[in-house]
Design an enzyme around this catalytic site. Structure first.
Site, PDB file in Angstrom:
ATOM      1  N   THR A  57       1.496  24.190  27.630  1.00 22.73           N
ATOM      2  CA  THR A  57       1.310  24.290  26.358  1.00 22.73           C
ATOM      3  C   THR A  57       1.052  22.879  25.633  1.00 22.73           C
ATOM      4  OG1 THR A  57       2.222  26.304  26.462  1.00 22.73           O
ATOM      5  CG2 THR A  57       1.908  25.559  24.127  1.00 22.73           C
TER       6      THR A  57
ATOM      7  N   THR B 248      -3.212  10.044   6.436  1.00 28.61           N
ATOM      8  CA  THR B 248      -2.756  11.396   6.086  1.00 28.61           C
ATOM      9  C   THR B 248      -3.824  12.299   6.274  1.00 28.61           C
ATOM     10  OG1 THR B 248      -0.812  10.645   4.657  1.00 28.61           O
ATOM     11  CG2 THR B 248      -1.381  13.034   4.808  1.00 28.61           C
TER      12      THR B 248
ATOM     13  N   GLY C  81       1.135   5.143   0.364  1.00 25.74           N
ATOM     14  CA  GLY C  81       0.289   6.124   0.960  1.00 25.74           C
ATOM     15  C   GLY C  81       1.084   7.485   0.756  1.00 25.74           C
ATOM     16  N   ASN C  82       0.402   8.479   1.056  1.00 24.69           N
ATOM     17  CA  ASN C  82       1.137   9.673   0.959  1.00 24.69           C
ATOM     18  C   ASN C  82       2.220   9.832   1.889  1.00 24.69           C
ATOM     19  OD1 ASN C  82      -0.458  11.515  -1.145  1.00 24.69           O
ATOM     20  ND2 ASN C  82      -1.989  10.707   0.238  1.00 24.69           N
TER      21      ASN C  82
ATOM     22  N   ALA D 153      -7.523   4.497  -4.683  1.00 23.94           N
ATOM     23  CA  ALA D 153      -7.496   2.973  -4.418  1.00 23.94           C
ATOM     24  C   ALA D 153      -7.402   2.672  -3.180  1.00 23.94           C
ATOM     25  CB  ALA D 153      -6.222   2.802  -5.269  1.00 23.94           C
ATOM     26  N   ASP D 154      -6.876   3.378  -2.182  1.00 19.31           N
ATOM     27  CA  ASP D 154      -6.654   2.976  -0.708  1.00 19.31           C
ATOM     28  C   ASP D 154      -8.129   2.760  -0.128  1.00 19.31           C
ATOM     29  OD1 ASP D 154      -7.109   5.666  -1.045  1.00 19.31           O
ATOM     30  OD2 ASP D 154      -6.016   6.292   0.790  1.00 19.31           O
TER      31      ASP D 154
ATOM     32  N   ASP E 212       0.951  -1.218  -0.011  1.00 17.61           N
ATOM     33  CA  ASP E 212       0.035  -0.045   0.147  1.00 17.61           C
ATOM     34  C   ASP E 212       0.696   1.246   0.094  1.00 17.61           C
ATOM     35  OD1 ASP E 212      -2.267   1.687   0.356  1.00 17.61           O
ATOM     36  OD2 ASP E 212      -1.806   1.797   2.281  1.00 17.61           O
TER      37      ASP E 212
ATOM     38  N   ILE F 266       4.674   3.926   2.885  1.00 17.89           N
ATOM     39  CA  ILE F 266       4.447   2.748   2.177  1.00 17.89           C
ATOM     40  C   ILE F 266       4.712   1.524   2.956  1.00 17.89           C
ATOM     41  CG2 ILE F 266       5.614   1.265   0.223  1.00 17.89           C
ATOM     42  CD1 ILE F 266       6.863   3.700  -0.901  1.00 17.89           C
ATOM     43  N   THR F 267       3.311   0.791   3.277  1.00 21.55           N
ATOM     44  CA  THR F 267       3.332  -0.475   3.989  1.00 21.55           C
ATOM     45  C   THR F 267       3.313  -1.666   3.137  1.00 21.55           C
ATOM     46  OG1 THR F 267       0.909  -0.244   4.160  1.00 21.55           O
ATOM     47  CG2 THR F 267       2.256   0.840   5.788  1.00 21.55           C
TER      48      THR F 267
END
Length: 258
Positions: free
Chosen positions: A184, A132, A8-9, A108-109, A6, A12-13
Site C-alpha cells: 500500500t 503548499t 509561506g503557508n 507576493a511569493d 519568506d 517560514i524561511t
C-alpha cells in the site's frame, strides 16, 4: 547584512546575504498562534546559529502570503532586531510588470519568484514553485508576469489520500523504484510522485505550445527536487530562487539607479 524572509503557508524561511553572497538559511513551521516574542526568540536563535550579531543586520525584506501572522512577525523584528522591514506589496519596485486582471491579488511569493527567475536566468521563462500549492507562472522576455496555473501541492495530494480514505496511511513523499507496487505505501508513493511528474510535464508542454518552445523552465520549492530530478522538462531547479528574488527587489528599491 541583509536578512531576507519568506513567510509561506507551511514554512517560514530566512536567509542572510553578506553583499551578494547567501551565507545561511533557516526554516521553521508557520503557526498562527505564535506571539511576537516567540518569533523574536526564533530570529535571535537563527542569528546565533550563524554567528551573526543583531547590529550586523543592516536591513530586512519580507515576502508573506499569510496575513494573519504579519503583525506579530513585524513587531518581533522591530522589538528584537530594531528594524522596520520592507514588505513586498504596493509601492515596492520589483522590475516585473504584472499583466493579470487584478494585480493586487497576485501572491507576493509568486512575484518574488518571477523576479528571481527573470533577473537571474532571463526570459521568457516558466517559473514553478513546488510549495503548499504548486504554481506554474509565465514571465515574458520583457519581464512581464503574464499569469499562471495553480495546482494542489505534492504534500496536499499525499495528505488527501490518507485523510479521506480510512485504510490509507500517511506516507513519506519519495519515488519508489517501480510504478506498479506490491504494498500500500509504495502504491501511494508511486501514484503521488509519478502522477505529479506527469502533471508537471503536461502543464509545461501546454504552456510551451501557447507561449513558445524556447522558454526556460526554472523550479523551486522544498519538494521540487524530487520532481526536477525525474524530468528533462525542468531546466534548472534553484532552491534559493525566492531568496534571490528578495535580494534583487531589495536592490531595486535601495540602490540608486536600480
Amino acid at each position: 547584512m541583509l536578512l531576507v524572509i519568506d513567510i509561506g503557508n507551511t514554512n517560514i524561511t530566512m536567509g542572510l546575504y553578506d553583499g551578494n553572497k547567501l551565507k545561511g538559511n533557516y526554516r521553521l513551521t508557520t503557526k498562527f498562534q505564535r506571539t511576537s516574542d516567540e518569533y523574536g526568540f526564533m530570529l535571535l536563535s537563527f542569528l546565533n546559529a550563524t554567528s551573526i550579531q543583531v547590529n550586523e543586520i543592516q536591513d530586512i525584506i519580507i515576502s508573506s502570503v499569510v496575513p494573519k501572522i504579519n503583525y506579530s512577525f513585524i513587531n518581533s523584528i522591530k522589538k528584537y532586531l530594531f528594524k522596520d522591514p520592507i514588505m513586498i506589496g504596493p509601492g515596492v519596485k520589483t522590475g516585473i510588470a504584472i499583466k493579470i486582471d487584478n494585480p493586487a491579488t497576485l501572491g507576493a511569493d509568486r512575484l518574488v519568484d518571477a523576479a528571481g527567475a527573470f533577473y537571474t536566468y532571463g526570459g521568457p521563462c516558466i517559473v514553478i514553485d513546488f510549495g503548499t500549492a504548486t504554481t506554474y507562472d509565465v514571465v515574458s522576455e520583457k519581464g512581464e508576469f503574464l499569469g499562471g496555473t495553480t495546482a494542489p501541492g505534492i504534500g496536499i495530494c499525499a495528505h488527501a489520500l490518507s485523510s479521506q480514505a480510512a485504510k490509507l496511511p500517511e506516507i513519506e513523499i519519495t519515488k519508489p523504484d517501480k510504478l506498479i507496487a506490491k504494498n500500500t505505501v509504495k502504491s501511494m508513493q508511486a501514484g503521488v510522485v509519478y502522477g505529479y511528474i506527469g502533471q508537471t510535464e503536461y502543464i509545461i508542454k501546454k504552456l510551451k505550445e501557447e507561449y513558445g518552445k524556447d522558454m526556460k523552465v526554472i523550479s523551486t520549492g522544498g519538494l521540487g527536487k524530487i520532481i526536477a530530478n525525474e524530468t528533462n522538462e525542468i531546466d534548472i531547479h534553484d532552491v534559493d530562487l525566492t531568496f534571490k528574488g528578495l535580494k534583487i527587489i531589495y536592490d531595486k528599491n535601495v540602490k540608486k539607479g536600480a
